[in-house]
Design a protein around this motif. Structure first.
Motif, PDB file in Angstrom:
ATOM      1  N   SER A 236      19.810  68.042 138.593  1.00 23.64           N
ATOM      2  CA  SER A 236      20.876  67.760 137.624  1.00 23.64           C
ATOM      3  C   SER A 236      20.720  68.588 136.347  1.00 23.64           C
ATOM      4  O   SER A 236      19.613  68.853 135.873  1.00 23.64           O
ATOM      5  CB  SER A 236      20.880  66.272 137.263  1.00 23.64           C
ATOM      6  OG  SER A 236      21.297  65.492 138.348  1.00 23.64           O
ATOM      7  N   ARG A 237      21.871  68.939 135.804  1.00 17.60           N
ATOM      8  CA  ARG A 237      21.937  69.653 134.527  1.00 17.60           C
ATOM      9  C   ARG A 237      22.477  68.691 133.474  1.00 17.60           C
ATOM     10  O   ARG A 237      23.526  68.083 133.662  1.00 17.60           O
ATOM     11  CB  ARG A 237      22.867  70.863 134.650  1.00 17.60           C
ATOM     12  CG  ARG A 237      22.975  71.702 133.384  1.00 17.60           C
ATOM     13  CD  ARG A 237      24.009  72.796 133.564  1.00 17.60           C
ATOM     14  NE  ARG A 237      24.111  73.647 132.395  1.00 17.60           N
ATOM     15  CZ  ARG A 237      25.108  74.508 132.182  1.00 17.60           C
ATOM     16  NH1 ARG A 237      26.091  74.621 133.081  1.00 17.60           N
ATOM     17  NH2 ARG A 237      25.121  75.254 131.096  1.00 17.60           N
ATOM     18  N   ALA A 238      21.751  68.553 132.364  1.00 22.96           N
ATOM     19  CA  ALA A 238      22.110  67.599 131.320  1.00 22.96           C
ATOM     20  C   ALA A 238      22.379  68.317 130.004  1.00 22.96           C
ATOM     21  O   ALA A 238      21.966  69.462 129.784  1.00 22.96           O
ATOM     22  CB  ALA A 238      21.005  66.568 131.137  1.00 22.96           C
ATOM     23  N   LEU A 239      23.054  67.593 129.122  1.00 18.55           N
ATOM     24  CA  LEU A 239      23.336  68.065 127.764  1.00 18.55           C
ATOM     25  C   LEU A 239      22.961  66.964 126.786  1.00 18.55           C
ATOM     26  O   LEU A 239      23.299  65.799 127.004  1.00 18.55           O
ATOM     27  CB  LEU A 239      24.830  68.396 127.617  1.00 18.55           C
ATOM     28  CG  LEU A 239      25.352  68.596 126.188  1.00 18.55           C
ATOM     29  CD1 LEU A 239      24.788  69.867 125.573  1.00 18.55           C
ATOM     30  CD2 LEU A 239      26.887  68.625 126.182  1.00 18.55           C
ATOM     31  N   GLU A 240      22.260  67.337 125.704  1.00 17.87           N
ATOM     32  CA  GLU A 240      22.069  66.402 124.598  1.00 17.87           C
ATOM     33  C   GLU A 240      22.769  66.948 123.371  1.00 17.87           C
ATOM     34  O   GLU A 240      22.525  68.088 122.957  1.00 17.87           O
ATOM     35  CB  GLU A 240      20.599  66.167 124.264  1.00 17.87           C
ATOM     36  CG  GLU A 240      20.471  65.101 123.175  1.00 17.87           C
ATOM     37  CD  GLU A 240      19.084  64.915 122.604  1.00 17.87           C
ATOM     38  OE1 GLU A 240      18.922  64.010 121.762  1.00 17.87           O
ATOM     39  OE2 GLU A 240      18.169  65.666 122.973  1.00 17.87           O
ATOM     40  N   ILE A 241      23.638  66.138 122.775  1.00 18.97           N
ATOM     41  CA  ILE A 241      24.303  66.540 121.539  1.00 18.97           C
ATOM     42  C   ILE A 241      23.501  65.989 120.362  1.00 18.97           C
ATOM     43  O   ILE A 241      23.038  64.856 120.394  1.00 18.97           O
ATOM     44  CB  ILE A 241      25.764  66.049 121.500  1.00 18.97           C
ATOM     45  CG1 ILE A 241      25.861  64.531 121.666  1.00 18.97           C
ATOM     46  CG2 ILE A 241      26.594  66.750 122.582  1.00 18.97           C
ATOM     47  CD1 ILE A 241      27.260  63.980 121.509  1.00 18.97           C
ATOM     48  N   GLY A 242      23.321  66.817 119.325  1.00 17.58           N
ATOM     49  CA  GLY A 242      22.535  66.397 118.174  1.00 17.58           C
ATOM     50  C   GLY A 242      21.088  66.152 118.544  1.00 17.58           C
ATOM     51  O   GLY A 242      20.561  65.056 118.368  1.00 17.58           O
ATOM     52  N   CYS A 243      20.394  67.183 119.028  1.00 16.92           N
ATOM     53  CA  CYS A 243      19.069  66.995 119.630  1.00 16.92           C
ATOM     54  C   CYS A 243      17.957  66.775 118.614  1.00 16.92           C
ATOM     55  O   CYS A 243      16.866  66.352 118.983  1.00 16.92           O
ATOM     56  CB  CYS A 243      18.724  68.183 120.509  1.00 16.92           C
ATOM     57  SG  CYS A 243      18.551  69.743 119.609  1.00 16.92           S
ATOM     58  N   GLY A 244      18.197  67.057 117.326  1.00 20.09           N
ATOM     59  CA  GLY A 244      17.144  66.876 116.337  1.00 20.09           C
ATOM     60  C   GLY A 244      15.889  67.645 116.698  1.00 20.09           C
ATOM     61  O   GLY A 244      15.952  68.813 117.084  1.00 20.09           O
ATOM     62  N   SER A 245      14.735  66.980 116.619  1.00 23.65           N
ATOM     63  CA  SER A 245      13.454  67.655 116.863  1.00 23.65           C
ATOM     64  C   SER A 245      13.123  67.796 118.343  1.00 23.65           C
ATOM     65  O   SER A 245      12.041  68.285 118.691  1.00 23.65           O
ATOM     66  CB  SER A 245      12.325  66.896 116.171  1.00 23.65           C
ATOM     67  OG  SER A 245      12.181  65.601 116.722  1.00 23.65           O
ATOM     68  N   GLY A 246      14.017  67.365 119.224  1.00 26.43           N
ATOM     69  CA  GLY A 246      13.835  67.581 120.657  1.00 26.43           C
ATOM     70  C   GLY A 246      13.186  66.451 121.421  1.00 26.43           C
ATOM     71  O   GLY A 246      12.987  66.551 122.643  1.00 26.43           O
ATOM     72  N   TYR A 247      12.894  65.326 120.740  1.00 28.42           N
ATOM     73  CA  TYR A 247      12.233  64.229 121.448  1.00 28.42           C
ATOM     74  C   TYR A 247      13.149  63.611 122.503  1.00 28.42           C
ATOM     75  O   TYR A 247      12.707  63.278 123.610  1.00 28.42           O
ATOM     76  CB  TYR A 247      11.774  63.162 120.469  1.00 28.42           C
ATOM     77  CG  TYR A 247      10.906  62.102 121.105  1.00 28.42           C
ATOM     78  CD1 TYR A 247       9.642  62.415 121.586  1.00 28.42           C
ATOM     79  CD2 TYR A 247      11.355  60.793 121.232  1.00 28.42           C
ATOM     80  CE1 TYR A 247       8.848  61.450 122.189  1.00 28.42           C
ATOM     81  CE2 TYR A 247      10.567  59.820 121.830  1.00 28.42           C
ATOM     82  CZ  TYR A 247       9.313  60.152 122.307  1.00 28.42           C
ATOM     83  OH  TYR A 247       8.533  59.198 122.907  1.00 28.42           O
ATOM     84  N   GLY A 248      14.442  63.477 122.179  1.00 27.75           N
ATOM     85  CA  GLY A 248      15.381  62.936 123.159  1.00 27.75           C
ATOM     86  C   GLY A 248      15.486  63.816 124.391  1.00 27.75           C
ATOM     87  O   GLY A 248      15.504  63.325 125.520  1.00 27.75           O
ATOM     88  N   SER A 249      15.542  65.124 124.178  1.00 29.97           N
ATOM     89  CA  SER A 249      15.618  66.046 125.316  1.00 29.97           C
ATOM     90  C   SER A 249      14.369  65.955 126.184  1.00 29.97           C
ATOM     91  O   SER A 249      14.443  66.032 127.420  1.00 29.97           O
ATOM     92  CB  SER A 249      15.800  67.480 124.815  1.00 29.97           C
ATOM     93  OG  SER A 249      17.077  67.663 124.245  1.00 29.97           O
ATOM     94  N   GLN A 250      13.228  65.765 125.540  1.00 33.34           N
ATOM     95  CA  GLN A 250      11.991  65.595 126.300  1.00 33.34           C
ATOM     96  C   GLN A 250      12.061  64.348 127.176  1.00 33.34           C
ATOM     97  O   GLN A 250      11.655  64.375 128.350  1.00 33.34           O
ATOM     98  CB  GLN A 250      10.814  65.490 125.323  1.00 33.34           C
ATOM     99  CG  GLN A 250       9.455  65.458 125.986  1.00 33.34           C
ATOM    100  CD  GLN A 250       8.332  65.475 124.958  1.00 33.34           C
ATOM    101  OE1 GLN A 250       8.557  65.538 123.752  1.00 33.34           O
ATOM    102  NE2 GLN A 250       7.108  65.414 125.429  1.00 33.34           N
ATOM    103  N   LEU A 251      12.619  63.264 126.645  1.00 35.15           N
ATOM    104  CA  LEU A 251      12.771  62.048 127.431  1.00 35.15           C
ATOM    105  C   LEU A 251      13.758  62.238 128.580  1.00 35.15           C
ATOM    106  O   LEU A 251      13.579  61.682 129.666  1.00 35.15           O
ATOM    107  CB  LEU A 251      13.231  60.899 126.532  1.00 35.15           C
ATOM    108  CG  LEU A 251      12.213  60.388 125.513  1.00 35.15           C
ATOM    109  CD1 LEU A 251      12.866  59.390 124.569  1.00 35.15           C
ATOM    110  CD2 LEU A 251      11.017  59.760 126.209  1.00 35.15           C
ATOM    111  N   VAL A 252      14.816  63.008 128.339  1.00 37.41           N
ATOM    112  CA  VAL A 252      15.794  63.269 129.399  1.00 37.41           C
ATOM    113  C   VAL A 252      15.124  63.991 130.563  1.00 37.41           C
ATOM    114  O   VAL A 252      15.382  63.691 131.737  1.00 37.41           O
ATOM    115  CB  VAL A 252      16.982  64.072 128.855  1.00 37.41           C
ATOM    116  CG1 VAL A 252      17.918  64.505 129.985  1.00 37.41           C
ATOM    117  CG2 VAL A 252      17.759  63.250 127.826  1.00 37.41           C
TER     118      VAL A 252
END
Length: 208
Positions: free
Chosen positions: A37-53
């Protein structure tokens, strides 16, 4: 986003809340992503959310964007070990075509970890999230409502758009207006916070 809120979202308590409460709630509603799967995070800040994704939701690749170049630099450092599985850009969630050259149906999942309430034209951000979702794709959201933003503490400490703030019902109605269907229930916390998952329906059998 002012200094107080920037410090808060990058603090260990915020990361603990995201990892130990918000992620399990969203996984319960929307589940993990399919392999590849390919995901998108809007407003990623320091990248912690993307790491969780990547770690918890199982995305193979993630694109992430933020309006603050300093946050993109921090995210790049945090996510460096993921190599080309991560693509970070400086850009707006209200125009994903300009920021990411994102066509309709580009992503299997879009993640909003409390960013849309910061966007003055929040309806445009919802519309873009819906547009870039592939049929069957899922929009994972954690949001702060007008009820919270009107509290004296929020008004004193943080800087948010003052016009056209959304209630929980208005946010959910906007998702439905763009054809997204809420999966299961939605968690509402004292009318202040909203967590849930919405999906873009698959085409009907025989539809072109």
């Amino acid at each position: 986003m002012n200094r107080a809120e920037t410090a808060l979202i990058n603090s260990p308590p915020r990361r603990w809340l995201q990892r130990l409460y918000e992620v399990p709630v969203l996984l319960r509603f929307g589940g993990r992503l399919l392999p590849g799967s390919r995901a998108l995070e809007i407003g990623c800040g320091s990248g912690y959310g993307s790491q969780l994704v990547l770690q918890r939701f199982g995305a193979e690749r993630i694109d992430a964007l933020d309006l603050d170049p300093a946050m993109i630099r921090r995210a790049r450092g945090r996510l460096a070990s993921y190599g080309d599985r991560v693509h970070l850009v400086h850009g707006s969630a209200t125009d994903l075509r300009a920021a990411l050259n994102a066509d309709d149906g580009s992503y299997d999942a879009v993640f909003d970890f409390g960013i849309i309430h910061h966007i003055p034209d929040w309806r445009a951000a919802v519309a873009e999230a819906a547009r870039v979702l592939a049929p069957g794709g899922r929009f994972y959201f954690e949001e702060v409502t007008a009820h919270a933003l009107n509290r004296p503490t929020y008004r004193r400490l943080f800087d948010h758009p003052t016009d056209d703030r959304f209630t929980a019902d208005q946010f959910l109605q906007e998702l439905r207006r763009h054809g997204l269907l809420i999966l299961g229930s939605v968690t509402r916390i004292q009318g202040d916070y909203l967590l849930g998952v919405a999906a873009k329906p698959l085409p009907a059998a025989g539809a072109r």
